[in-house]
Design a protein around this motif. Structure first.
Motif, PDB file in Angstrom:
ATOM      1  N   ALA A 137       0.804  -1.217   0.000  1.00 49.87           N
ATOM      2  CA  ALA A 137       0.000   0.000   0.000  1.00 49.87           C
ATOM      3  C   ALA A 137       0.840   1.272   0.000  1.00 49.87           C
ATOM      4  CB  ALA A 137      -0.928   0.012   1.220  1.00 49.87           C
ATOM      5  N   VAL A 138       2.082   1.209   0.450  1.00 52.88           N
ATOM      6  CA  VAL A 138       2.853   2.437   0.600  1.00 52.88           C
ATOM      7  C   VAL A 138       3.125   3.102  -0.747  1.00 52.88           C
ATOM      8  CG1 VAL A 138       5.161   1.387   0.484  1.00 52.88           C
ATOM      9  CG2 VAL A 138       4.796   3.438   1.888  1.00 52.88           C
ATOM     10  N   ASN A 139       3.177   2.334  -1.831  1.00 51.87           N
ATOM     11  CA  ASN A 139       3.414   2.893  -3.163  1.00 51.87           C
ATOM     12  C   ASN A 139       2.194   2.802  -4.064  1.00 51.87           C
ATOM     13  OD1 ASN A 139       6.130   3.787  -2.990  1.00 51.87           O
ATOM     14  ND2 ASN A 139       6.846   1.681  -3.138  1.00 51.87           N
ATOM     15  N   GLU A 140       1.019   2.563  -3.498  1.00 49.87           N
ATOM     16  CA  GLU A 140      -0.198   2.411  -4.296  1.00 49.87           C
ATOM     17  C   GLU A 140      -0.516   3.720  -5.030  1.00 49.87           C
ATOM     18  OE1 GLU A 140      -3.934   2.028  -5.897  1.00 49.87           O
ATOM     19  OE2 GLU A 140      -3.466   3.557  -4.401  1.00 49.87           O
ATOM     20  N   VAL A 141      -0.964   3.608  -6.288  1.00 45.60           N
ATOM     21  CA  VAL A 141      -1.217   4.821  -7.070  1.00 45.60           C
ATOM     22  C   VAL A 141      -2.605   4.839  -7.699  1.00 45.60           C
ATOM     23  CG1 VAL A 141      -0.097   3.799  -9.112  1.00 45.60           C
ATOM     24  CG2 VAL A 141      -0.351   6.282  -8.959  1.00 45.60           C
ATOM     25  N   MET A 169      11.303   1.729   0.881  1.00 45.59           N
ATOM     26  CA  MET A 169      10.938   0.315   0.876  1.00 45.59           C
ATOM     27  C   MET A 169      12.064  -0.536   1.444  1.00 45.59           C
ATOM     28  SD  MET A 169       7.865  -0.161  -0.366  1.00 45.59           S
ATOM     29  CE  MET A 169       7.883  -1.822  -1.003  1.00 45.59           C
ATOM     30  N   ALA A 170      13.309  -0.208   1.054  1.00 44.77           N
ATOM     31  CA  ALA A 170      14.445  -0.972   1.564  1.00 44.77           C
ATOM     32  C   ALA A 170      14.566  -0.835   3.076  1.00 44.77           C
ATOM     33  CB  ALA A 170      15.730  -0.515   0.880  1.00 44.77           C
ATOM     34  N   LEU A 171      14.342   0.376   3.588  1.00 46.82           N
ATOM     35  CA  LEU A 171      14.419   0.599   5.035  1.00 46.82           C
ATOM     36  C   LEU A 171      13.308  -0.152   5.763  1.00 46.82           C
ATOM     37  CD1 LEU A 171      15.279   4.413   5.161  1.00 46.82           C
ATOM     38  CD2 LEU A 171      16.797   2.494   5.656  1.00 46.82           C
ATOM     39  N   LEU A 172      12.108  -0.143   5.200  1.00 44.01           N
ATOM     40  CA  LEU A 172      10.993  -0.858   5.825  1.00 44.01           C
ATOM     41  C   LEU A 172      11.259  -2.366   5.840  1.00 44.01           C
ATOM     42  CD1 LEU A 172       7.905   1.030   4.330  1.00 44.01           C
ATOM     43  CD2 LEU A 172       8.806   1.181   6.652  1.00 44.01           C
ATOM     44  N   MET A 173      11.791  -2.889   4.737  1.00 47.50           N
ATOM     45  CA  MET A 173      12.081  -4.319   4.691  1.00 47.50           C
ATOM     46  C   MET A 173      13.210  -4.682   5.643  1.00 47.50           C
ATOM     47  SD  MET A 173      11.729  -5.138   0.600  1.00 47.50           S
ATOM     48  CE  MET A 173      11.979  -6.893   0.832  1.00 47.50           C
ATOM     49  N   ALA A 174      14.211  -3.794   5.762  1.00 52.36           N
ATOM     50  CA  ALA A 174      15.299  -4.056   6.702  1.00 52.36           C
ATOM     51  C   ALA A 174      14.797  -4.036   8.143  1.00 52.36           C
ATOM     52  CB  ALA A 174      16.408  -3.015   6.511  1.00 52.36           C
ATOM     53  N   ALA A 175      13.915  -3.063   8.452  1.00 51.05           N
ATOM     54  CA  ALA A 175      13.363  -3.000   9.801  1.00 51.05           C
ATOM     55  C   ALA A 175      12.517  -4.235  10.106  1.00 51.05           C
ATOM     56  CB  ALA A 175      12.525  -1.724   9.959  1.00 51.05           C
ATOM     57  N   ALA A 176      11.731  -4.677   9.116  1.00 52.15           N
ATOM     58  CA  ALA A 176      10.926  -5.876   9.318  1.00 52.15           C
ATOM     59  C   ALA A 176      11.806  -7.113   9.493  1.00 52.15           C
ATOM     60  CB  ALA A 176       9.979  -6.074   8.123  1.00 52.15           C
ATOM     61  N   ALA A 201      11.978  10.837 -11.031  1.00 44.50           N
ATOM     62  CA  ALA A 201      13.009   9.825 -10.798  1.00 44.50           C
ATOM     63  C   ALA A 201      13.612   9.966  -9.407  1.00 44.50           C
ATOM     64  CB  ALA A 201      14.100   9.934 -11.861  1.00 44.50           C
ATOM     65  N   ALA A 202      13.814  11.212  -8.963  1.00 45.28           N
ATOM     66  CA  ALA A 202      14.387  11.440  -7.632  1.00 45.28           C
ATOM     67  C   ALA A 202      13.448  10.934  -6.540  1.00 45.28           C
ATOM     68  CB  ALA A 202      14.681  12.919  -7.439  1.00 45.28           C
ATOM     69  N   VAL A 203      12.151  11.239  -6.670  1.00 41.54           N
ATOM     70  CA  VAL A 203      11.185  10.785  -5.673  1.00 41.54           C
ATOM     71  C   VAL A 203      11.067   9.262  -5.718  1.00 41.54           C
ATOM     72  CG1 VAL A 203       8.781  10.907  -4.929  1.00 41.54           C
ATOM     73  CG2 VAL A 203       9.926  12.955  -5.750  1.00 41.54           C
ATOM     74  N   SER A 204      11.159   8.676  -6.913  1.00 38.35           N
ATOM     75  CA  SER A 204      11.097   7.220  -7.026  1.00 38.35           C
ATOM     76  C   SER A 204      12.276   6.566  -6.317  1.00 38.35           C
ATOM     77  CB  SER A 204      11.084   6.809  -8.503  1.00 38.35           C
ATOM     78  OG  SER A 204       9.943   7.318  -9.161  1.00 38.35           O
ATOM     79  N   CYS A 205      13.462   7.173  -6.436  1.00 37.94           N
ATOM     80  CA  CYS A 205      14.627   6.636  -5.728  1.00 37.94           C
ATOM     81  C   CYS A 205      14.425   6.718  -4.221  1.00 37.94           C
ATOM     82  CB  CYS A 205      15.887   7.398  -6.140  1.00 37.94           C
ATOM     83  SG  CYS A 205      16.434   7.061  -7.827  1.00 37.94           S
ATOM     84  N   LEU A 206      13.837   7.810  -3.749  1.00 38.67           N
ATOM     85  CA  LEU A 206      13.534   7.920  -2.323  1.00 38.67           C
ATOM     86  C   LEU A 206      12.503   6.883  -1.897  1.00 38.67           C
ATOM     87  CD1 LEU A 206      13.375  11.805  -1.861  1.00 38.67           C
ATOM     88  CD2 LEU A 206      15.190  10.258  -1.135  1.00 38.67           C
ATOM     89  N   ALA A 207      11.542   6.615  -2.777  1.00 39.00           N
ATOM     90  CA  ALA A 207      10.541   5.583  -2.460  1.00 39.00           C
ATOM     91  C   ALA A 207      11.190   4.210  -2.371  1.00 39.00           C
ATOM     92  CB  ALA A 207       9.439   5.590  -3.524  1.00 39.00           C
ATOM     93  N   LEU A 208      12.125   3.910  -3.275  1.00 39.98           N
ATOM     94  CA  LEU A 208      12.840   2.638  -3.207  1.00 39.98           C
ATOM     95  C   LEU A 208      13.659   2.539  -1.921  1.00 39.98           C
ATOM     96  CD1 LEU A 208      14.083   2.256  -6.898  1.00 39.98           C
ATOM     97  CD2 LEU A 208      12.309   0.921  -5.750  1.00 39.98           C
ATOM     98  N   LEU A 209      14.286   3.655  -1.530  1.00 39.30           N
ATOM     99  CA  LEU A 209      15.040   3.666  -0.281  1.00 39.30           C
ATOM    100  C   LEU A 209      14.118   3.431   0.913  1.00 39.30           C
ATOM    101  CD1 LEU A 209      17.670   4.143   1.275  1.00 39.30           C
ATOM    102  CD2 LEU A 209      17.184   6.603   1.194  1.00 39.30           C
TER     103      LEU A 209
END
Length: 208
Positions: free
Chosen positions: A140-144, A185-192, A175-183
């Motif tokens: 849901a975090v990237n739902e559009v 997601m990576a942080l959320l997955m690492a925390a999980a 593209a810049a915001v998309s890179c931040l979104a990928l970051l």
């Protein structure tokens, strides 16, 4: 603001759906509940635009429902509708493997419905509940699609922000915001992943 809205909506939907999945999954021994739960797959299988339009029609049919259009509450309602299958199916599969004699023994000792659910059934189902909630949050975090139909002033989500920047010709910003979104997601997955060390195996789909 878009990052904050997306995080609040995704985690709010994950918590609410995980909490609702437990009693529904346990009640699926009844044939009528199993039949009704099949409808939870439909909003996720259909395009998100269908869920968005349906949410608009439902809200506008309510007295004073027009005031909800463009609010975070309406987007959350649509998220709960669209992603309920992600939260329910892992818990339903785990609940089907529970030994029914445990519940019978607790009932025979005088435990009520709520106590049996919290003390007997919740502990073995906790990994499945966590897995379903994490799947909902990360999806849901990237739902559009749904958000693009329902957002209003101050309720823009991350996916809508990227889509709007791209459509307006601001590809470098998109593209810049998309890179931040990928970051993110990576942080959320690492925390999980770090949190899953305290939980039984199988809590996370990507971690045995």
């Amino acid at each position: 603001a878009a990052f904050g809205n997306s995080l609040a909506l995704s985690f709010g939907a994950a918590l609410l759906l995980a909490a609702a999945a437990l009693p529904v999954a346990l009640a699926m021994r009844a044939r009528i509940v199993r039949a009704a739960s099949a409808g939870t797959d439909l909003p996720y299988a259909l395009p998100g635009a269908c869920t968005g339009v349906a949410a608009i029609l439902v809200v506008l049919s309510l007295p004073g429902g027009g005031a909800l259009y463009g609010t975070l509450g309406l987007i959350l309602f649509a998220y709960l509708t669209r992603f309920q299958a992600l939260a329910l199916r892992p818990v339903a599969a785990a609940a089907a493997r529970l030994d029914p004699t445990l519940d019978d023994a607790a009932r025979g000792m005088g435990a009520g419905l709520l106590r049996r659910m919290l003390r007997v059934q919740l502990p073995p189902l906790a990994p499945a509940l966590a897995a379903g909630g994490i799947l909902v949050a990360l999806t849901a975090v990237n739902e559009v699609t749904v958000s693009s139909l329902l957002y209003g002033p101050g309720t823009q989500t991350l996916g809508v922000l990227v889509f709007g920047l791209q459509e307006s010709g601001q590809s470098p910003l998109a593209a810049a915001v998309s890179c931040l979104a990928l970051l993110l997601m990576a942080l959320l997955m690492a925390a999980a992943t770090l949190a899953a060390r305290r939980l039984p195996g199988g809590t996370l789909p990507w971690r045995p």
